[in-house]
Design a protein around this motif. Sequence first.
Motif, PDB file in Angstrom:
ATOM      1  N   HIS A 127       0.814  -1.216   0.000  1.00  0.00           N
ATOM      2  CA  HIS A 127       0.000   0.000   0.000  1.00  0.00           C
ATOM      3  C   HIS A 127       0.849   1.267   0.000  1.00  0.00           C
ATOM      4  O   HIS A 127       0.454   2.277  -0.579  1.00  0.00           O
ATOM      5  CB  HIS A 127      -0.960  -0.039   1.186  1.00  0.00           C
ATOM      6  N   ILE A 259      -5.641  -1.054  -6.953  1.00  0.00           N
ATOM      7  CA  ILE A 259      -5.113   0.032  -6.133  1.00  0.00           C
ATOM      8  C   ILE A 259      -3.914   0.726  -6.776  1.00  0.00           C
ATOM      9  O   ILE A 259      -3.309   1.617  -6.166  1.00  0.00           O
ATOM     10  CB  ILE A 259      -4.722  -0.474  -4.728  1.00  0.00           C
ATOM     11  N   LYS A 261      -2.157   2.986  -9.859  1.00  0.00           N
ATOM     12  CA  LYS A 261      -2.431   4.013 -10.860  1.00  0.00           C
ATOM     13  C   LYS A 261      -1.983   3.546 -12.248  1.00  0.00           C
ATOM     14  O   LYS A 261      -0.937   2.939 -12.412  1.00  0.00           O
ATOM     15  CB  LYS A 261      -1.696   5.298 -10.488  1.00  0.00           C
ATOM     16  N   LYS A 266      -7.556   6.156 -12.862  1.00  0.00           N
ATOM     17  CA  LYS A 266      -7.082   6.437 -11.525  1.00  0.00           C
ATOM     18  C   LYS A 266      -7.043   5.154 -10.702  1.00  0.00           C
ATOM     19  O   LYS A 266      -7.713   4.172 -11.024  1.00  0.00           O
ATOM     20  CB  LYS A 266      -7.997   7.463 -10.845  1.00  0.00           C
ATOM     21  N   ARG A 267      -6.269   5.179  -9.638  1.00  0.00           N
ATOM     22  CA  ARG A 267      -6.238   4.043  -8.726  1.00  0.00           C
ATOM     23  C   ARG A 267      -7.442   4.106  -7.794  1.00  0.00           C
ATOM     24  O   ARG A 267      -7.945   5.180  -7.468  1.00  0.00           O
ATOM     25  CB  ARG A 267      -4.938   4.025  -7.921  1.00  0.00           C
ATOM     26  N   ASN A 269      -9.352   3.608  -4.118  1.00  0.00           N
ATOM     27  CA  ASN A 269      -9.000   3.535  -2.712  1.00  0.00           C
ATOM     28  C   ASN A 269      -9.383   2.152  -2.190  1.00  0.00           C
ATOM     29  O   ASN A 269     -10.096   1.389  -2.852  1.00  0.00           O
ATOM     30  CB  ASN A 269      -9.658   4.661  -1.905  1.00  0.00           C
ATOM     31  N   TYR A 300      -9.069  -1.344   7.093  1.00  0.00           N
ATOM     32  CA  TYR A 300      -7.997  -0.391   6.810  1.00  0.00           C
ATOM     33  C   TYR A 300      -6.670  -1.161   6.801  1.00  0.00           C
ATOM     34  O   TYR A 300      -6.080  -1.399   7.853  1.00  0.00           O
ATOM     35  CB  TYR A 300      -7.956   0.718   7.867  1.00  0.00           C
ATOM     36  N   THR A 304      -2.030   2.160   4.752  1.00  0.00           N
ATOM     37  CA  THR A 304      -2.971   3.189   4.316  1.00  0.00           C
ATOM     38  C   THR A 304      -3.011   4.328   5.335  1.00  0.00           C
ATOM     39  O   THR A 304      -2.713   4.138   6.517  1.00  0.00           O
ATOM     40  CB  THR A 304      -4.388   2.617   4.126  1.00  0.00           C
ATOM     41  N   LEU A 357     -10.648   7.661   5.491  1.00  0.00           N
ATOM     42  CA  LEU A 357      -9.412   7.416   4.752  1.00  0.00           C
ATOM     43  C   LEU A 357      -8.839   8.741   4.276  1.00  0.00           C
ATOM     44  O   LEU A 357      -9.578   9.664   3.931  1.00  0.00           O
ATOM     45  CB  LEU A 357      -9.686   6.536   3.523  1.00  0.00           C
ATOM     46  N   GLU A 358      -7.522   8.833   4.242  1.00  0.00           N
ATOM     47  CA  GLU A 358      -6.842   9.982   3.654  1.00  0.00           C
ATOM     48  C   GLU A 358      -6.264   9.542   2.311  1.00  0.00           C
ATOM     49  O   GLU A 358      -5.588   8.505   2.230  1.00  0.00           O
ATOM     50  CB  GLU A 358      -5.716  10.471   4.559  1.00  0.00           C
ATOM     51  N   GLU A 359      -6.532  10.307   1.269  1.00  0.00           N
ATOM     52  CA  GLU A 359      -6.054   9.963  -0.065  1.00  0.00           C
ATOM     53  C   GLU A 359      -5.304  11.140  -0.682  1.00  0.00           C
ATOM     54  O   GLU A 359      -5.795  11.797  -1.590  1.00  0.00           O
ATOM     55  CB  GLU A 359      -7.228   9.573  -0.960  1.00  0.00           C
ATOM     56  N   ASP A 361      -2.781  13.320  -2.968  1.00  0.00           N
ATOM     57  CA  ASP A 361      -2.254  13.159  -4.319  1.00  0.00           C
ATOM     58  C   ASP A 361      -0.790  12.746  -4.281  1.00  0.00           C
ATOM     59  O   ASP A 361      -0.315  12.011  -5.156  1.00  0.00           O
ATOM     60  CB  ASP A 361      -2.404  14.469  -5.112  1.00  0.00           C
TER      61      ASP A 361
END
Length: 376
Positions: A127, A259, A261, A266-267, A269, A300, A304, A357-359, A361
């Motif tokens: 991850h 998951i 890219k 896009k990948r 989550n 989770y 991640t 979740l935090e995603e 860039d």
Amino acid sequence: MSELVRIAPGALTIGRPLPWDVYDADGNVLLCQGFVIQTDSQLDQLFERGLFKPRVIEVPQEDDEASGDEAECNPFARYPDYLQALEKALAAIAAGEPDARKHLQDLAHALEQACIKAPDSSLALIHLYSVGPTIHEQIIFYAILCQLIARQFGLDEQRIPILTEAALSANLALVPVADKLNAFNKVLSTEQRSVIRKHPQRSIRALKAVGIDNDLLFTIIAQHHEQGDGSGYPDGLSGADIRPEAEILALAERYVAMITKRAYRKRMNVTAARKLIANLADGNFRPALPKALLQILGEYPPGTLVRLENNEVCVITGRPVRARGPFVQVVFDSSGNSCDTRQERDTSVPEFNIQALEEPDIMPSMSFSRIWGFPD
């Protein structure tokens, strides 16, 4: 330091962690593993000045394995070794070297030890480095997931090493073109599709050419793109005609693709990926296999990023244990400042409940070995 070599163009990417320490010409560490390149100028400077130290995998001796524990098996520190060993093994097969399988078995064994002794850290590798992995990184991810899924599923321990070898070699024929295909943002040509569909048989031929003779290994590779509903290739097999090992490898590849890219998409989550995995039991896989992967990942997965109720941003370091967890380490405090010391949180405590979740860039820089508590 004569053992240091120059970083090749394309080896590093903006927005993802460095896979190894970077040195200057005098052997001093410029940047540590886990540092994230933020700009084009940083990238250019690394290609101009940066060097790294390739290492050869060292296979644990039996006595070491018996006494080893997670603290002695740091997948983050050994990540460069895994990549170097994989390149060496696949190059040996392609070159027809008679000792090629030993390279493959040594790497499979090293990954097995990591997954047994440090499963959360091994899972975190996937991850943390899933933003834009090379084909060699993806293959390492497949092998790690195969190890973890197979044990959760209850596969015979004697068959897991062969499954891991299959994960490491099934895409041998795709290695020269895989990174280009992943960066291709147009409809694939007939020739490109043909290369993809024929890669299992071509990989098997390369393995046979170096004297490898293992029917289970070849069957796993040959069947890992078959589908339970008969829509796969090359033979359109269905149901119980497909070996569970082949389905485990297919599931590992499917999750990594979700998951990761690509130039054309896009990948996902992990929440979206988990939902898709839950639906894969409907005709495409034995129902117990997607269930096993979901149990491994948890809600989770390690590696991640999440935001807590107190507004801290943390990285998941360990899956839940009984009524506690999952466990996290603080990356940014509640004011958004980078955290330089180890601060563990038990997310079962209300103040530290996971909010979302935090995603980002671009991944934040982290010292993986420190965060996961491995000795320097």
